[in-house]
Design an enzyme around this catalytic site. Structure first.
Site, PDB file in Angstrom:
ATOM      1  N   THR A 217     -17.537 186.029   2.886  1.00  0.00           N
ATOM      2  CA  THR A 217     -16.860 187.116   3.585  1.00  0.00           C
ATOM      3  C   THR A 217     -17.652 187.579   4.798  1.00  0.00           C
ATOM      4  O   THR A 217     -17.081 188.126   5.743  1.00  0.00           O
ATOM      5  CB  THR A 217     -16.615 188.290   2.617  1.00  0.00           C
ATOM      6  OG1 THR A 217     -15.989 187.790   1.430  1.00  0.00           O
ATOM      7  CG2 THR A 217     -15.733 189.357   3.229  1.00  0.00           C
TER       8      THR A 217
ATOM      9  N   TYR B 180     -18.878 169.456   0.790  1.00  0.00           N
ATOM     10  CA  TYR B 180     -18.528 168.348   1.678  1.00  0.00           C
ATOM     11  C   TYR B 180     -18.995 166.997   1.130  1.00  0.00           C
ATOM     12  O   TYR B 180     -18.193 166.094   0.955  1.00  0.00           O
ATOM     13  CB  TYR B 180     -19.057 168.546   3.108  1.00  0.00           C
ATOM     14  CG  TYR B 180     -18.546 167.466   4.057  1.00  0.00           C
ATOM     15  CD1 TYR B 180     -17.243 167.491   4.527  1.00  0.00           C
ATOM     16  CD2 TYR B 180     -19.349 166.398   4.427  1.00  0.00           C
ATOM     17  CE1 TYR B 180     -16.751 166.504   5.349  1.00  0.00           C
ATOM     18  CE2 TYR B 180     -18.872 165.386   5.244  1.00  0.00           C
ATOM     19  CZ  TYR B 180     -17.571 165.442   5.703  1.00  0.00           C
ATOM     20  OH  TYR B 180     -17.087 164.436   6.503  1.00  0.00           O
TER      21      TYR B 180
ATOM     22  N   TYR C 299     -23.178 180.303  -7.444  1.00  0.00           N
ATOM     23  CA  TYR C 299     -21.897 180.710  -6.877  1.00  0.00           C
ATOM     24  C   TYR C 299     -20.948 179.531  -6.960  1.00  0.00           C
ATOM     25  O   TYR C 299     -21.080 178.563  -6.209  1.00  0.00           O
ATOM     26  CB  TYR C 299     -22.099 181.170  -5.436  1.00  0.00           C
ATOM     27  CG  TYR C 299     -20.859 181.595  -4.687  1.00  0.00           C
ATOM     28  CD1 TYR C 299     -19.650 181.853  -5.329  1.00  0.00           C
ATOM     29  CD2 TYR C 299     -20.901 181.757  -3.304  1.00  0.00           C
ATOM     30  CE1 TYR C 299     -18.521 182.247  -4.632  1.00  0.00           C
ATOM     31  CE2 TYR C 299     -19.782 182.155  -2.586  1.00  0.00           C
ATOM     32  CZ  TYR C 299     -18.597 182.408  -3.254  1.00  0.00           C
ATOM     33  OH  TYR C 299     -17.484 182.794  -2.544  1.00  0.00           O
TER      34      TYR C 299
ATOM     35  N   LYS D  56     -21.782 183.969  -9.901  1.00  0.00           N
ATOM     36  CA  LYS D  56     -20.537 184.483  -9.331  1.00  0.00           C
ATOM     37  C   LYS D  56     -19.515 183.379  -9.524  1.00  0.00           C
ATOM     38  O   LYS D  56     -19.618 182.311  -8.914  1.00  0.00           O
ATOM     39  CB  LYS D  56     -20.689 184.811  -7.853  1.00  0.00           C
ATOM     40  CG  LYS D  56     -19.377 185.227  -7.195  1.00  0.00           C
ATOM     41  CD  LYS D  56     -19.509 185.417  -5.689  1.00  0.00           C
ATOM     42  CE  LYS D  56     -18.139 185.739  -5.075  1.00  0.00           C
ATOM     43  NZ  LYS D  56     -18.207 185.902  -3.593  1.00  0.00           N
TER      44      LYS D  56
END
Length: 294
Positions: free
Chosen positions: A45, A107, A133, A163
């Site tokens: 974000t 990727y 994460y 997370k």
């Protein structure tokens, strides 16, 4: 243990596209005053993908300086290159962060063994605790529960939480049964935070909390004290706003929301991200109205 409402902070830019330090310091101060229990600097974000390395860790440094130890600061530090990720951990430590938030390599898409080896290499020299994460929708790399458990059991002093933005709720139980309640499980999806906490989660790294920090903090506090009725009422009050945050590509909608709740907040994004379109701004307006905050 990391818990409660932890906003994944937006990074404000001025009209020239430069980091707006004054606006960011004001944001950090407001977040702490409104009850946020931690801060993530330079996550998704925060448009970390369009920051230079120097800018990235300057944003982290400013966040730490403004927070002044009142809440922990978690620095986004992931990379798809293990060597770069290791240098990012050092830079995050040098900037004063309390922990690092680390995506698996994206990727190049390693398999589960490659994901484990990546984090194994980082654990060998990390100067900071790491919060995993998992966000397959962005990285196209999913840290499966067996791999999460393997990583944490191998290096329990390093990997202190996750997370989880996979949206797969049974994983909360799988992680908890294997790793215990001391492993911090943080939802990466605001709209799933109620269910996530009911299954054993400890909080949320939140997009919505940028614009509604007090309500998000009150929601997490209600969950923590086991007040389901209050938590459900706050969830319902915030739900339309949670949904509005992703009507258009993030962080366009949340930056628009910030201009509504913090007049004068800079709305600018860096390409390739663009401002929220009409459908998203309408959804944000309606979400803010339903939440009763604008």
């Amino acid at each position: 243990m990391f818990s409660g409402s932890i906003p994944a902070l937006v990074t404000p830019f001025d009209s020239s596209g430069a980091f707006d330090e004054a606006a960011f310091r004001d944001l950090v101060e407001w977040q702490i005053a409104e009850g946020s229990s931690g801060l993530v600097a330079c996550g998704t974000t925060g448009e970390a993908a369009t920051l230079t390395k120097d800018e990235h860790f300057e944003v982290v440094r400013v966040c730490v300086d403004q927070a002044k130890g009142r809440v922990p600061v978690i620095a986004g530090a992931g990379s798809n290159d293990t060597r770069v990720a290791a240098t990012n951990l050092v830079a995050a430590k040098d900037a004063g962060a309390d922990a690092a938030l680390m995506v698996p390599p994206y990727y190049n898409r390693p398999g589960q063994e490659g994901i484990f080896r990546h984090f194994e290499a980082l654990a060998a020299d990390t100067p900071l605790p790491i919060i995993l994460y998992n966000v397959p929708g962005r990285t196209v790399t999913d840290i499966l529960p067996a791999t999460v458990i393997r990583i944490v059991q191998a290096f329990p002093a390093v990997f202190v939480g996750i997370k989880d933005a996979s949206g797969v709720l049974p994983r909360v139980t799988q992680h908890r049964l294997a790793l215990g309640s001391g492993f911090a499980q943080l939802s990466g999806n605001d709209d799933l935070a109620l269910a996530y906490n009911a299954l054993g989660g400890t909080g949320c790294i939140s997009v919505t909390a940028n614009a509604a920090p007090r309500l998000c903090a009150e929601f997490q506090a209600a969950c923590a004290r086991g007040d389901h009725d209050a938590a459900l009422a706050l969830h319902d009050r915030l739900y339309a706003l949670h949904d509005a945050m992703f009507v258009d590509a993030s962080p366009g909608p949340v930056k628009y929301a910030m201009t509504r709740v913090r007049p004068g907040f800079p709305p600018h994004l860096r390409l390739p991200m663009t401002p929220a379109g009409d459908a998203a701004t309408t959804a944000v307006d309606e979400g803010l109205a339903t939440a009763g905050i604008a």
